[in-house]
Design an enzyme around this catalytic site. Structure first.
Site, PDB file in Angstrom:
ATOM      1  CD  GLN A 170      33.886  43.049  41.376  1.00  0.00           C
ATOM      2  OE1 GLN A 170      33.703  41.858  41.146  1.00  0.00           O
ATOM      3  NE2 GLN A 170      34.840  43.735  40.772  1.00  0.00           N
ATOM      4  NE  ARG A 227      31.130  38.891  37.915  1.00  0.00           N
ATOM      5  CZ  ARG A 227      32.314  39.448  38.082  1.00  0.00           C
ATOM      6  NH1 ARG A 227      33.408  38.741  37.899  1.00  0.00           N
ATOM      7  NH2 ARG A 227      32.436  40.727  38.397  1.00  0.00           N
ATOM      8  CE  LYS A 262      40.495  41.111  40.977  1.00  0.00           C
ATOM      9  NZ  LYS A 262      41.379  39.990  41.343  1.00  0.00           N
ATOM     10  CB  THR A 263      44.947  38.877  37.474  1.00  0.00           C
ATOM     11  OG1 THR A 263      43.756  38.655  38.232  1.00  0.00           O
ATOM     12  CG2 THR A 263      45.918  37.746  37.756  1.00  0.00           C
ATOM     13  CG  ASP A 296      43.614  39.668  43.884  1.00  0.00           C
ATOM     14  OD1 ASP A 296      43.081  40.739  43.538  1.00  0.00           O
ATOM     15  OD2 ASP A 296      43.430  38.590  43.286  1.00  0.00           O
ATOM     16  CD  GLU A 297      38.873  39.590  44.440  1.00  0.00           C
ATOM     17  OE1 GLU A 297      38.195  40.584  44.778  1.00  0.00           O
ATOM     18  OE2 GLU A 297      38.682  38.985  43.376  1.00  0.00           O
TER      19      GLU A 297
END
Length: 660
Positions: free
Chosen positions: A242, A592, A27-28, A211-212
């Site tokens: 998330q 993770r 996504k970044t 973002d997020e």
């Protein structure tokens, strides 16, 4: 190189866009490439693009990545910051419209807690005080004014909190100060109530990237709406799987609300995972499928299958810690794994204690995320309060913290009387100390000490007009005798050097952060936005942290401990009907891991001197059983793993006894 879905997300600007970005889906890259696309291909001035993140660390990393894609001039012109930093920038520009004076202060958690404590009924218990502060913060995060919070109160506790809220805001207004929640609430109120201001900021920020997005609360959503308007020139990137911050006000339903408020919203899903092995992804997908979804997605990966996910049953927490420490040591010694490629994750910070003990015994270097923040250290907070007073003489909270540090023989009785006089005169405590008529009403010795304190601050304020912030820090330390105070009140040489080192580091921060001509006050406000995670830069050490703190990170080898009912999922969350969020927390932990995932649980727990029997977490039974290796089902594999771990553990103990 972008995959087709990522490319579509980068190039789409015709309507509002929601990018549902699964864990590890890049996504970044989408956000940074889209910024470059807007500036270079769509010719949008960089100064009119804002990328909003949730941590300063994420903002720094995003700016660094964008800096490699656009010119240095465009990179500098971009707004890349957190919601709260954007709110601070807004208030510094629009302070008049927001009802503030120039040079306002940003109060920290200790300051606000002390104010609430003063306003709450006498003798209130700490847990009740915490609850009141939390309710006050929730009201602000919902964008409510004191009057609206009072009208919305439904219980006696909510009514009490709303009453305190009104007095609390009056106190902040008197101090010319805001708290952290106000950095969102006040810009929101200003934008929603002032059309001229709203139009000006919509022109100032023509395109927003968030973002997020799943972590936004109600006030942040309304801020996005106020800034983007009907045109909806924005891209929101998030993952409903998330969303793990409902306990602090995040509202995952904001994802659904986008489509209701902007019917032309386009949704693009990023489902290719670039992080995890296939087996780990299958486990994550099957687990999270137990939660309800408006937008379903299924992550996939081109990575190899990977090893089976290990499930380890332990006797109790100490035994679990010993097992994990031994396995970490084995990975490093037998398989040449770097320590920083290993992470140990847990539900709550209390679980870290036995793990730390076991890791130290096994001589495994570790870094504990979540230890005391640099900015929470007493000497750092004291120095920042001096700087706050230089830029805002109305900051009574800062005055009260440092007026007697170092000791100046100014007692609480004197300060209480000074406060009463200042309130009568409608001025700040510091301003009151400048009046001879005020000082004459006080006992001579403390009155003289207050006058001297005021003179020192006036002298430092004059210096602040022409000195850089770092030099000003050094001057404050010398002129107030604060450095000598720290040295004289810290007998232990190592601790003394650490505390003095913290003061030097703060000066270095200011030096590094100095931007052409910015004063100490601006930099102090920026520092108020930082948190411990932004400074947490471990070396080659095993990483230990909560599952919440792990979001956004990745490791080759991940251990998740405490996978029993009552711990994960947490019994409090189960009682409150929040099992879905606990499942999302487990999902975050699983995703993770890049190569190897180990889940452990304890069959017994000791609480308040009593031993309780545990059951494995329901989440372990929701995973695909064919992808799991439950210890005990393959004796040969278990025997080899135990032998390796035991050899490593004994070698460590032998080295320790030999002094090696």
């Amino acid at each position: 190189m972008l995959n087709p879905q990522q490319l579509a997300a980068v190039e789409h600007v015709e309507s509002p866009l929601l990018v549902l970005a699964g864990a590890g889906s890049g996504k970044t890259s989408v956000i940074t490439q889209k910024i470059a696309h807007l500036v270079q291909r769509r010719k949008l001035p960089a100064s009119k693009v804002a990328a909003i993140t949730f941590t300063n660390k994420a903002a720094r990393e995003m700016r660094e990545r964008v800096g490699k894609l656009v010119s240095a001039e465009d990179s500098q012109a971009l707004t890349v910051c957190t919601f709260h930093a954007l709110g601070l920038k807004f208030l510094q520009i629009e302070h008049d419209r927001a009802g503030l004076r120039r040079g306002f202060s940003v109060l920290d958690a200790d300051d606000t807690e002390n104010i609430v404590k003063e306003l709450a009924p006498k003798g209130v218990k700490p847990d009740v005080l915490f609850g009141l502060r939390n309710l006050l913060s929730r009201a602000k995060n919902s964008g409510l004014s004191p009057e609206e919070a009072l009208a919305a109160a439904r219980s006696p506790r909510e009514l009490e909190a709303a009453t305190i809220y009104e007095m609390y805001q009056q106190r902040l207004a008197a101090f010319n100060a805001v708290d952290f929640d106000d950095l969102i609430r006040l810009p929101l109120r200003t934008l929603e109530s002032n059309e001229e201001c709203r139009n000006a900021w919509r022109e100032r920020l023509r395109y927003l990237l968030v973002d997020e997005y799943q972590d936004t609360n109600d006030a942040q959503y309304r801020l996005l709406k106020a800034l983007s308007g009907d045109r909806g020139n924005f891209t929101c990137v998030g993952d409903d799987d998330q969303s793990i911050y409902a306990w602090r006000g995040a509202n995952p339903e904001n994802i659904d609300q986008l489509g209701k408020d902007w019917p032309t919203l386009r949704v693009i899903k990023l489902e290719q995972n670039y992080r995890c092995g296939k087996r780990i992804l299958r486990a994550a997908n099957q687990l999270i499928a137990n939660n309800p979804h408006l937008h379903t997605k299924k992550l996939w990966s081109e990575h190899p299958e990977g090893a089976p996910i290990r499930i380890i049953e332990c006797k109790e927490a100490e035994h679990e810690a010993e097992r994990i420490a031994g396995m970490a040591a084995t990975l490093a010694e037998k398989h040449k794994v770097r320590w920083h490629d290993i992470a140990i994750l847990y539900r709550g910070n209390f679980q870290a204690r036995p793990l730390e003990k076991a890791l130290r015994l096994a001589r495994v270097p570790y870094h504990l995320t979540g230890s005391m923040s640099f900015l929470d250290r007493a000497e750092v907070k004291d120095l920042l309060c001096y700087l706050r007073l230089l830029t805002n003489p109305s900051d009574d909270a800062a005055f009260l913290r440092v007026v007697n540090i170092p000791k100046r023989e100014i007692g609480s009785t004197t300060l209480e009387k000074l406060g009463q006089i200042a309130q009568t005169r409608h001025c700040s405590l510091l301003e009151a100390t400048r009046s001879d008529s005020v000082l004459k009403q006080l006992t001579p010795r403390p009155a003289a000490a207050l006058a001297s304190f005021s003179d020192i601050l006036d002298e430092l304020r004059s210096a602040s007009l022409h000195e850089g912030a770092a030099d000003l820090v050094e001057r404050v330390l010398t002129r107030t005798n604060y450095a000598a105070h720290v040295a004289g009140t810290t007998p232990d040489p190592a601790l003394r050097e650490r505390r003095l080192g913290n003061l030097r580091e703060l000066a270095d921060w200011f030096r590094a952060m100095q931007r052409g001509g910015s004063g100490a006050g601006d930099l102090a406000s920026q520092l108020a936005l930082l948190n411990h995670a932004d400074r947490d830069e471990p070396g080659n050490e095993v990483r230990m942290m909560t599952l919440h703190a792990a979001k956004g990170l990745e490791f080759r080898f991940v251990f998740i401990v405490g996978c029993e009912e009552g711990t994960l999922p947490h019994e409090g969350a189960i009682d409150e009907g929040r099992a879905d969020e606990e499942r999302r927390l487990m999902y975050v932990g699983i995703t993770r891991a890049k190569e190897l995932l180990t889940l452990s649980w304890s069959s017994k727990t000791k609480r308040y001197g009593e031993v309780h029997n545990n059951q494995p977490s329901r989440f372990l039974h929701e995973l695909p059983q064919d992808d799991l290796h439950w210890e005990g089902k393959d004796p040969e594999a278990d025997k080899e793993a135990v032998r390796e771990t035991a050899e490593s553990h004994m070698a460590k103990i032998a080295a320790m006894l030999a002094g090696g």
